[in-house]
Motif scaffolding. Structure first.
Motif, PDB file in Angstrom:
ATOM      1  N   LEU A  75       0.817  -1.215   0.000  1.00  0.00           N
ATOM      2  CA  LEU A  75       0.000   0.000   0.000  1.00  0.00           C
ATOM      3  C   LEU A  75       0.846   1.259   0.000  1.00  0.00           C
ATOM      4  O   LEU A  75       0.423   2.312  -0.503  1.00  0.00           O
ATOM      5  N   SER A  76       2.039   1.160   0.570  1.00  0.00           N
ATOM      6  CA  SER A  76       2.935   2.318   0.585  1.00  0.00           C
ATOM      7  C   SER A  76       3.794   2.418  -0.672  1.00  0.00           C
ATOM      8  O   SER A  76       4.607   3.322  -0.801  1.00  0.00           O
ATOM      9  N   GLY A  77       3.616   1.455  -1.608  1.00  0.00           N
ATOM     10  CA  GLY A  77       4.347   1.488  -2.866  1.00  0.00           C
ATOM     11  C   GLY A  77       5.641   0.714  -2.869  1.00  0.00           C
ATOM     12  O   GLY A  77       6.380   0.731  -3.854  1.00  0.00           O
ATOM     13  N   GLY A  78       5.938  -0.001  -1.801  1.00  0.00           N
ATOM     14  CA  GLY A  78       7.171  -0.779  -1.728  1.00  0.00           C
ATOM     15  C   GLY A  78       6.902  -2.262  -1.784  1.00  0.00           C
ATOM     16  O   GLY A  78       5.820  -2.706  -2.168  1.00  0.00           O
ATOM     17  N   GLY A  79       7.890  -3.049  -1.384  1.00  0.00           N
ATOM     18  CA  GLY A  79       7.752  -4.492  -1.340  1.00  0.00           C
ATOM     19  C   GLY A  79       7.891  -5.142  -2.702  1.00  0.00           C
ATOM     20  O   GLY A  79       8.229  -4.503  -3.701  1.00  0.00           O
ATOM     21  N   ASP A  80       7.598  -6.439  -2.723  1.00  0.00           N
ATOM     22  CA  ASP A  80       7.705  -7.225  -3.947  1.00  0.00           C
ATOM     23  C   ASP A  80       6.667  -6.767  -4.968  1.00  0.00           C
ATOM     24  O   ASP A  80       5.512  -6.464  -4.635  1.00  0.00           O
ATOM     25  N   ALA A  81       7.060  -6.722  -6.233  1.00  0.00           N
ATOM     26  CA  ALA A  81       6.169  -6.226  -7.286  1.00  0.00           C
ATOM     27  C   ALA A  81       4.954  -7.133  -7.458  1.00  0.00           C
ATOM     28  O   ALA A  81       3.832  -6.653  -7.689  1.00  0.00           O
ATOM     29  N   HIS A  82       5.177  -8.451  -7.356  1.00  0.00           N
ATOM     30  CA  HIS A  82       4.058  -9.386  -7.517  1.00  0.00           C
ATOM     31  C   HIS A  82       3.054  -9.233  -6.379  1.00  0.00           C
ATOM     32  O   HIS A  82       1.837  -9.205  -6.612  1.00  0.00           O
ATOM     33  N   VAL A  83       3.563  -9.133  -5.164  1.00  0.00           N
ATOM     34  CA  VAL A  83       2.673  -8.944  -4.007  1.00  0.00           C
ATOM     35  C   VAL A  83       1.915  -7.630  -4.133  1.00  0.00           C
ATOM     36  O   VAL A  83       0.722  -7.536  -3.832  1.00  0.00           O
ATOM     37  N   ARG A  84       2.602  -6.607  -4.609  1.00  0.00           N
ATOM     38  CA  ARG A  84       1.948  -5.315  -4.780  1.00  0.00           C
ATOM     39  C   ARG A  84       0.821  -5.398  -5.803  1.00  0.00           C
ATOM     40  O   ARG A  84      -0.250  -4.816  -5.621  1.00  0.00           O
ATOM     41  N   ALA A  85       1.053  -6.142  -6.880  1.00  0.00           N
ATOM     42  CA  ALA A  85       0.001  -6.309  -7.892  1.00  0.00           C
ATOM     43  C   ALA A  85      -1.192  -7.081  -7.336  1.00  0.00           C
ATOM     44  O   ALA A  85      -2.352  -6.760  -7.637  1.00  0.00           O
ATOM     45  N   VAL A  86      -0.908  -8.093  -6.501  1.00  0.00           N
ATOM     46  CA  VAL A  86      -1.993  -8.877  -5.900  1.00  0.00           C
ATOM     47  C   VAL A  86      -2.832  -8.013  -4.972  1.00  0.00           C
ATOM     48  O   VAL A  86      -4.077  -8.031  -5.011  1.00  0.00           O
ATOM     49  N   VAL A  87      -2.162  -7.241  -4.119  1.00  0.00           N
ATOM     50  CA  VAL A  87      -2.886  -6.383  -3.176  1.00  0.00           C
ATOM     51  C   VAL A  87      -3.679  -5.312  -3.923  1.00  0.00           C
ATOM     52  O   VAL A  87      -4.834  -5.012  -3.579  1.00  0.00           O
ATOM     53  N   GLU A  88      -3.085  -4.750  -4.947  1.00  0.00           N
ATOM     54  CA  GLU A  88      -3.782  -3.722  -5.714  1.00  0.00           C
ATOM     55  C   GLU A  88      -5.008  -4.278  -6.432  1.00  0.00           C
ATOM     56  O   GLU A  88      -5.979  -3.555  -6.657  1.00  0.00           O
ATOM     57  N   SER A  89      -4.989  -5.557  -6.783  1.00  0.00           N
ATOM     58  CA  SER A  89      -6.164  -6.158  -7.419  1.00  0.00           C
ATOM     59  C   SER A  89      -7.277  -6.423  -6.412  1.00  0.00           C
ATOM     60  O   SER A  89      -8.451  -6.550  -6.801  1.00  0.00           O
TER      61      SER A  89
END
Length: 363
Positions: A75-89
């Motif tokens: 949510l803050s724009g960091g972390g793993d890219a795949h995890v970020r895509a999952v959370v954003e979905s």
């Protein structure tokens, strides 16, 4: 004055009429209802907290296991890219689930209040089958292949069906809602037969239609929510404006009229509000069963029969229920998912059986 037990009872002064015990009992009931306001506030606050918790769980749970720390990093724009895509979905489906669940629940409260039918739900007026018929027609004759544009086809179909049901069954009924309900049943049966005929004779139509008709939050973005938002906002505002009129309508048409309520206006406005809410919700994610039927019963059990409390409670519980059902569908079928329409059907059917067995529907 001698009472029935032989004792003396003071006689009322001349010109003063004693009020019967029935009136005093009704006053006690009124005071209890007035005293239930703090309890209703507490219940509503707890429901809001539960909704917030369910929303947080929705961002964490799913086909891919993610921790709270990973979600916060995403949510803050960091972390793993795949995890970020999952959370954003998961964010848009959580928002859309809350909107759709709240809309269906409020529509159910309104329809059950107007028709005085504890088994009333948005499908009672042919809204669901109208949207489905529009999707089938567009697929069969216009080559529509589904996708984000479904909302623009399902929404007019649902609204046109409601207008047809109201024009046929709502005119000349003498204030009774029975012709309206019967007309809705007839229109639903006719359109249902039409849908069956089209899907059975055209395999391509069936293949496209079956993905939409189950009801799912997957693959829907915030653009879908933005598309139906004006319709849903109008429905919510109209429902809030009619809350007091719905309370009077629950006492009967004659009593409501004696209180100065314009019964035909309240009934027509309530049908319009329910139509806008359920049509927008159905167009956004497809038909979702039992939310509009089950939530009103839960709401009345928690805050009573006052629609001024029922409506905000229905918004909260409806949103929480649909998001929770979506979470269950994502968790029990890992790494895939079970569509939310299937989960609500599994949850709602046992609830309806329990409601009938315990007499909630009869009351």
């Amino acid at each position: 004055m001698i009472d029935a037990h032989g004792g003396d009872r003071p006689t009322a002064p001349a010109g003063v009429v004693e009020r019967p015990a029935v009136v005093r009992g009704s006053e006690r009931g009124t005071s209890r209802a007035a005293g239930s306001t703090p309890r209703s506030l507490l219940v509503l606050a707890l429901a809001i907290v539960a909704l917030a918790v369910v929303c947080c769980i929705s961002l964490v749970a799913g086909g891919k296991v993610t921790s709270i720390g990973q979600v916060l990093d995403a949510l803050s724009g960091g972390g793993d890219a795949h995890v970020r895509a999952v959370v954003e979905s998961r964010i848009p489906r959580t928002i859309l689930g809350a909107i759709v669940g709240a809309s269906l629940a409020v529509a159910g409260v309104i329809i059950q209040g107007i028709t005085r039918n504890p088994l009333g739900d948005p499908g009672l007026l042919g809204i669901t089958v109208g949207a489905s018929a529009a999707v089938v027609t567009a697929t069969a004759f216009l080559g529509f292949a589904g996708g984000a544009g479904t909302v623009w086809i399902a929404l007019p179909g649902a609204l046109v069906t409601v207008i047809l049901v109201y024009l046929v069954g709502g005119r000349g009924s003498g204030g009774s809602t029975i012709p309206l309900v019967l007309t809705g049943a007839v229109v639903s049966a006719v359109l249902g037969a039409y849908i069956e005929a089209m899907t059975l004779t055209m395999p391509t139509v069936f293949d496209s239609y079956r993905h939409w008709v189950i009801g799912s939050l997957a693959g829907r973005g915030l653009d879908t929510a933005a598309t139906v938002a004006p319709v849903l906002v109008l429905g919510f505002l109209l429902a809030c404006a009619l809350a007091s009129g719905l309370n009077a309508l629950a006492l009967g048409d004659d009593v409501a009229s004696s209180l100065g309520v314009r019964v035909p206006v309240v009934r027509a406005g309530g049908i319009l509000a329910a139509a806008l809410l359920s049509a927008g919700a159905t167009a956004a994610v497809g038909p979702i069963a039992f939310v509009g039927l089950a939530v009103p019963h839960l709401v009345r059990g928690l805050v009573g029969t006052d629609h001024r409390w029922q409506l905000p409670m229905a918004v909260t519980l409806g949103a929480a229920l649909l998001i929770a059902a979506d979470i269950v569908g994502r968790v029990i079928a890992r790494p895939g998912e079970l569509m939310v329409g299937v989960v609500t059907a599994f949850i709602g059917a046992p609830f309806l059986l329990v409601a009938v067995r315990r007499g909630w529907v009869a009351r």
